[in-house]
Write an enzyme that holds these catalytic residues in place. Structure first.
Site, mmCIF file in Angstrom:
data_model
loop_
_atom_site.group_PDB
_atom_site.id
_atom_site.type_symbol
_atom_site.label_atom_id
_atom_site.label_comp_id
_atom_site.label_asym_id
_atom_site.label_seq_id
_atom_site.Cartn_x
_atom_site.Cartn_y
_atom_site.Cartn_z
ATOM 1 N N TYR A 135 0.817 -1.217 0.000
ATOM 2 C CA TYR A 135 0.000 0.000 0.000
ATOM 3 C C TYR A 135 0.850 1.266 0.000
ATOM 4 O O TYR A 135 0.424 2.307 -0.485
ATOM 5 C CB TYR A 135 -0.896 0.046 1.247
ATOM 6 C CG TYR A 135 -2.227 -0.623 1.098
ATOM 7 C CD1 TYR A 135 -2.310 -2.002 0.938
ATOM 8 C CD2 TYR A 135 -3.402 0.112 1.136
ATOM 9 C CE1 TYR A 135 -3.536 -2.622 0.825
ATOM 10 C CE2 TYR A 135 -4.635 -0.509 1.021
ATOM 11 C CZ TYR A 135 -4.692 -1.869 0.866
ATOM 12 O OH TYR A 135 -5.903 -2.477 0.755
ATOM 13 N N LYS A 195 2.854 -15.106 3.116
ATOM 14 C CA LYS A 195 3.068 -15.915 1.911
ATOM 15 C C LYS A 195 4.571 -16.176 1.811
ATOM 16 O O LYS A 195 5.232 -15.843 0.812
ATOM 17 C CB LYS A 195 2.511 -15.156 0.688
ATOM 18 C CG LYS A 195 2.470 -15.966 -0.602
ATOM 19 C CD LYS A 195 1.419 -17.050 -0.633
ATOM 20 C CE LYS A 195 1.548 -17.877 -1.899
ATOM 21 N NZ LYS A 195 0.662 -19.066 -1.920
ATOM 22 N N ASP A 227 -3.272 -18.153 1.333
ATOM 23 C CA ASP A 227 -4.282 -18.902 0.572
ATOM 24 C C ASP A 227 -4.968 -19.939 1.465
ATOM 25 O O ASP A 227 -6.184 -20.096 1.457
ATOM 26 C CB ASP A 227 -3.667 -19.545 -0.690
ATOM 27 C CG ASP A 227 -2.352 -20.264 -0.438
ATOM 28 O OD1 ASP A 227 -1.801 -20.160 0.678
ATOM 29 O OD2 ASP A 227 -1.873 -20.957 -1.362
ATOM 30 N N ASP A 251 -6.509 -6.733 4.370
ATOM 31 C CA ASP A 251 -7.623 -6.105 3.654
ATOM 32 C C ASP A 251 -8.547 -7.186 3.109
ATOM 33 O O ASP A 251 -9.772 -7.142 3.285
ATOM 34 C CB ASP A 251 -7.064 -5.253 2.505
ATOM 35 C CG ASP A 251 -8.167 -4.608 1.680
ATOM 36 O OD1 ASP A 251 -9.095 -4.047 2.285
ATOM 37 O OD2 ASP A 251 -8.100 -4.677 0.439
ATOM 38 N N ASP A 255 -12.448 -8.666 4.815
ATOM 39 C CA ASP A 255 -13.720 -8.684 4.081
ATOM 40 C C ASP A 255 -14.321 -10.088 4.135
ATOM 41 O O ASP A 255 -15.525 -10.262 4.338
ATOM 42 C CB ASP A 255 -13.518 -8.299 2.604
ATOM 43 C CG ASP A 255 -13.866 -6.831 2.329
ATOM 44 O OD1 ASP A 255 -13.579 -5.991 3.213
ATOM 45 O OD2 ASP A 255 -14.414 -6.533 1.257
HETATM 46 C C1 IPM Z 1 -10.512 -0.900 3.750
HETATM 47 C C2 IPM Z 1 -10.709 -0.377 2.354
HETATM 48 C C3 IPM Z 1 -9.529 0.522 1.993
HETATM 49 C C4 IPM Z 1 -8.285 -0.344 2.026
HETATM 50 C C5 IPM Z 1 -9.674 1.268 0.662
HETATM 51 C C6 IPM Z 1 -10.908 2.127 0.627
HETATM 52 C C7 IPM Z 1 -8.456 2.095 0.341
HETATM 53 O O1 IPM Z 1 -10.880 -1.415 1.452
HETATM 54 O O2 IPM Z 1 -10.436 -0.079 4.684
HETATM 55 O O3 IPM Z 1 -10.448 -2.113 3.915
HETATM 56 O O4 IPM Z 1 -7.950 -1.011 1.040
HETATM 57 O O5 IPM Z 1 -7.627 -0.371 3.061
HETATM 58 MG MG MG Z 2 -10.996 -3.329 2.390
#
Ligand code: IPM
Ligand code: MG
Length: 360
Positions: A135, A195, A227, A251, A255
């Site tokens: 990032y 990884k 993975d 990240d 999710d």
């Molecule tokens: C998160 C989001 C952010 C990230 C984006 C919006 C830059 O997906 O906070 O998880 O990738 O960190």
């Molecule tokens: Mg995210």
């Protein structure tokens, strides 16, 4: 105590309004100041993270953040895209540790796409390193829009990098969190995700986490490739306690973990710096397709406000009051569209916020 309130784009405005409503219903005294961030700031001021907004965030005791981003900004140069606002805040405030709990509320066991027995009682936390990795490494390769068409370079790369101190501090934090959770009945386990079979950055990550782990003999440590971790999370999520990982893997896995609990609309997050100052935001994004319809779930943001009270504002009782109120509202059968199922009552964003206030 001063809270910088940054609603941002899309559903950010609606969900943050509900969290503010809940904070105002507490008998704590806060000063709240709102500022523009993300696409709306770009439109009004020409930059997604205006200096005045950054200054407000730096001076506040905590930041309550909504979400940023909209497809309509996809053609902007990267430095002006809404996402740069949250990345800039993380970097400028030194928010290196991101806590993303995935907690299954009893009332929502049926809302998950996994079988109820796999997720009933689930209580794990992903600790994502937030200011390093690919990032913030050196990027190369630009695309520019000329007359509405993109002209890109023929090659592009990003640099994944971590340094020993960056890994050490997040590892200590993860082991510390595992100890605290163990005292409250969790299994006392840290799973480090990398990884290392392919990436040098990950080998360093693995070596340093293992070294830090020797200082915490009461905590079990294991290492998983990312993975495999992604697969294990849906195979048997309850095997985990604390997961610690880098920015990119965190990240993605957060999710995935959020969906175990039924909806990403339920999950809060806390991003903390070395001074304990923090930024609190729902784990989900700005969902431009849902914006303005009054159907977004405000609970992730309301629960983020609770994390803010606990982590940065030293108000653990108030935090717990909010969490209990959220559980009660769910037990009453109130649901926003994302967690709705037959036999429950579908409510709007505002109605959900009002119900939490009533329970308080
Ligand atoms: C998160 C989001 C952010 C990230 C984006 C919006 C830059 O997906 O906070 O998880 O990738 O960190
Ligand atoms: Mg995210």
């Amino acid at each position: 105590m001063k809270i910088a309130v940054l609603p941002g784009d899309g559903i950010g405005v609606e969900i943050v309004a509900e969290a503010v409503k809940v904070l105002n219903a507490l008998d704590c005294r806060f000063e709240m100041e709102t500022a523009l961030v993300g696409g709306v700031a770009y439109e009004a001021i020409g930059h997604p993270l205006p200096e005045s907004t950054l200054k407000l965030a730096q001076e506040a005791d905590a930041v309550l953040f909504g979400a940023v981003g909209d497809w309509k900004y996809d053609t902007l140069e990267r430095a002006l895209r809404p996402e740069q606002a949250i990345l800039g805040l993380r970097k400028n405030l030194g928010l290196f540790a991101n806590f993303r709990p995935a907690l299954c509320f009893d009332a929502l066991v049926g809302a998950s796409s996994l079988k109820p027995d796999l997720i009933a009682g689930l209580d794990i936390v992903i600790i994502r390193e937030l200011t390093g990795d690919v990032y913030f490494g050196k990027p190369r390769g630009r695309r520019t829009a000329i007359d509405g068409h993109f002209v890109g370079s023929e090659e592009a790369y990003d640099t994944m990098r971590y340094s020993r101190p960056e890994i050490e501090r997040i590892a200590h934090l993860a082991f510390g969190a595992a100890q605290k959770r163990k005292a409250a009945g969790s299994m006392g386990r840290v799973t480090s995700v990398d990884k290392a079979n392919v990436l040098e950055t990950s080998q360093l990550w693995r070596d340093v986490v293992a070294e830090v782990g020797t200082h915490y003999p009461d905590i079990m440590l294991d290492h998983l490739y990312v993975d495999n971790a992604a697969m294990q999370l849906v195979r048997q999520p309850k095997q985990f306690d604390v997961i610690v990982t880098g920015n990119l893997f965190g990240d993605i896995l957060s999710d995935e973990a959020s969906m175990l609990t039924g909806s990403i609309g339920m999950l809060p997050s806390a991003s903390i710096n070395a001074q304990g100052q923090g930024l609190f935001e729902p784990s989900h994004g700005s969902a431009p397709d849902l914006a303005g319809k009054g159907i977004a779930n405000p609970l992730a943001t309301i629960l983020s406000a609770a994390m803010m009270l606990r982590f940065s504002l030293n108000q653990p009782e108030a935090a717990q009051r909010i969490e209990v109120a959220v559980k009660k509202v769910l037990a009453q059968g109130l649901r926003t569209a994302d967690i709705y199922s037959a036999g429950t009552t579908c409510v709007s964003t505002v109605e959900m916020g009002t119900a939490v206030v009533k329970c308080l």
